[in-house]
Each structure stands twice: as structure tokens, then as C-alpha cells.
Design a protein around this motif. Structure first.
Motif, PDB file in Angstrom:
ATOM      1  N   ASN A  28       0.870  11.888 -18.173  1.00  0.00           N
ATOM      2  CA  ASN A  28       0.757  13.348 -18.128  1.00  0.00           C
ATOM      3  C   ASN A  28      -0.337  13.796 -17.169  1.00  0.00           C
ATOM      4  OD1 ASN A  28       2.846  13.887 -19.920  1.00  0.00           O
ATOM      5  ND2 ASN A  28       1.521  13.652 -21.686  1.00  0.00           N
ATOM      6  N   ALA A  29      -1.466  13.112 -17.176  1.00  0.00           N
ATOM      7  CA  ALA A  29      -2.556  13.456 -16.263  1.00  0.00           C
ATOM      8  C   ALA A  29      -2.131  13.247 -14.811  1.00  0.00           C
ATOM      9  CB  ALA A  29      -3.796  12.629 -16.578  1.00  0.00           C
ATOM     10  N   LEU A  30      -1.430  12.166 -14.563  1.00  0.00           N
ATOM     11  CA  LEU A  30      -0.947  11.892 -13.209  1.00  0.00           C
ATOM     12  C   LEU A  30       0.027  12.971 -12.760  1.00  0.00           C
ATOM     13  CD1 LEU A  30      -0.692   9.998 -10.744  1.00  0.00           C
ATOM     14  CD2 LEU A  30       1.102   8.804 -11.979  1.00  0.00           C
ATOM     15  N   LEU A  34      -0.713  15.586  -9.724  1.00  0.00           N
ATOM     16  CA  LEU A  34       0.126  15.593  -8.523  1.00  0.00           C
ATOM     17  C   LEU A  34       0.789  16.950  -8.302  1.00  0.00           C
ATOM     18  CD1 LEU A  34       1.751  12.043  -8.666  1.00  0.00           C
ATOM     19  CD2 LEU A  34      -0.129  12.837  -7.219  1.00  0.00           C
ATOM     20  N   GLN A  35       1.005  17.718  -9.360  1.00  0.00           N
ATOM     21  CA  GLN A  35       1.586  19.052  -9.217  1.00  0.00           C
ATOM     22  C   GLN A  35       0.648  20.002  -8.481  1.00  0.00           C
ATOM     23  OE1 GLN A  35       2.449  20.306 -13.198  1.00  0.00           O
ATOM     24  NE2 GLN A  35       4.467  19.352 -13.224  1.00  0.00           N
ATOM     25  N   ASN A  46      -0.658   9.988  -5.274  1.00  0.00           N
ATOM     26  CA  ASN A  46      -0.240   8.894  -6.147  1.00  0.00           C
ATOM     27  C   ASN A  46      -1.000   7.608  -5.801  1.00  0.00           C
ATOM     28  OD1 ASN A  46       1.179   7.571  -8.135  1.00  0.00           O
ATOM     29  ND2 ASN A  46       2.950   7.186  -6.851  1.00  0.00           N
ATOM     30  N   ALA A  47      -1.122   7.337  -4.504  1.00  0.00           N
ATOM     31  CA  ALA A  47      -1.867   6.146  -4.071  1.00  0.00           C
ATOM     32  C   ALA A  47      -3.334   6.246  -4.479  1.00  0.00           C
ATOM     33  CB  ALA A  47      -1.751   5.991  -2.560  1.00  0.00           C
ATOM     34  N   LEU A  52      -7.877   4.525  -7.721  1.00  0.00           N
ATOM     35  CA  LEU A  52      -9.004   4.851  -8.603  1.00  0.00           C
ATOM     36  C   LEU A  52      -8.857   4.190  -9.964  1.00  0.00           C
ATOM     37  CD1 LEU A  52      -9.622   8.608  -7.743  1.00  0.00           C
ATOM     38  CD2 LEU A  52     -11.004   6.624  -7.094  1.00  0.00           C
ATOM     39  N   GLN A  53      -7.625   4.041 -10.437  1.00  0.00           N
ATOM     40  CA  GLN A  53      -7.421   3.360 -11.716  1.00  0.00           C
ATOM     41  C   GLN A  53      -7.849   1.894 -11.607  1.00  0.00           C
ATOM     42  OE1 GLN A  53      -3.363   3.011 -13.092  1.00  0.00           O
ATOM     43  NE2 GLN A  53      -4.006   2.786 -15.211  1.00  0.00           N
ATOM     44  N   GLN A  54      -7.516   1.249 -10.506  1.00  0.00           N
ATOM     45  CA  GLN A  54      -7.915  -0.153 -10.314  1.00  0.00           C
ATOM     46  C   GLN A  54      -9.433  -0.284 -10.199  1.00  0.00           C
ATOM     47  OE1 GLN A  54      -5.937  -2.901 -10.367  1.00  0.00           O
ATOM     48  NE2 GLN A  54      -4.324  -1.508 -10.997  1.00  0.00           N
TER      49      GLN A  54
END
Length: 127
Positions: A28-30, A34-35, A46-47, A52-54
């Protein structure tokens, strides 16, 4: 303490529950994040999210390892079990402080206007 009564099955169950909650939250956060981007930048956004997650996962693992190791430095003559327990407690208290900080930020941050909202507001004032 609860930790003395945890079984392997309970730990697995709690971790599965955590992962389900994380999956619901992150997707949901993603999507919401992105919206907020113009269509040509969604791929880059998205990239960036994935990168950042990694990085945050690596940084979080390193910080937790350092905090657990801190337990050995604070009581060097204790048994390794006691040292690890103290280090784990320090790491979990640190995590709790971070979670509380994030909750406070989430509750005090006001959502801004998106690009779509600005366009709709400017169109409605022109008519």
C-alpha cells in the motif's frame, strides 16, 4: 518474561503474522507513493523504493548486530547467554523507540496536495 516461554512454533507463528502485516503495509505504501509521481517517473520511483528497501534492510541488520554485540562489551565477565540477552534487549528497546518515533511522525504529518489535486483545484477555480 515472555521470551522464556516462547516455543519454536510460536516464534514461527508470530513471524508469519509479522510478514503478513508487512506485506500489506509495504504494498500500500509503495502504491500510494508511486501515485504521487508523474507517469514517466513511476519506473524510477519503483526502482528507488526497491533500492531503499535493500539498503534499509542491510543497515538495520548491521545496527542490530552492533547493539547485540554491545551486550558483550557492557558485561564482559558474564556468560555469553547473559551477554547476548542484554544485547538483544538493547536492540529491541532501540527498535521500540524507532517505532514510536515513526508513529508520532505518521500522526503529525499532514498530507500534501498531489499533482492531480492541484490540477483539479485549478480547474474548479477557473469555472
Amino acid at each position: 518474561m515472555l521470551a522464556q516461554h516462547l516455543s519454536v512454533g510460536l516464534i514461527i507463528g508470530l513471524f508469519v503474522l509479522f510478514q503478513i502485516g508487512f506485506s500489506c503495509l509495504f504494498n500500500n505504501a509503495l502504491t500510494y507513493g508511486l501515485q504521487q509521481l508523474p507517469a514517466p517517473l513511476i519506473g524510477d520511483g519503483n526502482a528507488l523504493f526497491n533500492t531503499l528497501q535493500q539498503y534499509s534492510g542491510s543497515l538495520g541488520t548491521a545496527i542490530m548486530a552492533v547493539l547485540i554485540t554491545l551486550g558483550t562489551q557492557l558485561i564482559p565477565h558474564a556468560s555469553s547467554i547473559t551477554q547476548t540477552t542484554l544485547g538483544t534487549q538493547i536492540a529491541l528497546w532501540f527498535s521500540l523507540i524507532i517505532v514510536i518515533g515513526v508513529i508520532v511522525l505518521a500522526l503529525t504529518t499532514k498530507p500534501g496536495l498531489t499533482g492531480t489535486d492541484v490540477k483539479q483545484n485549478s480547474n474548479s477555480t477557473n469555472h
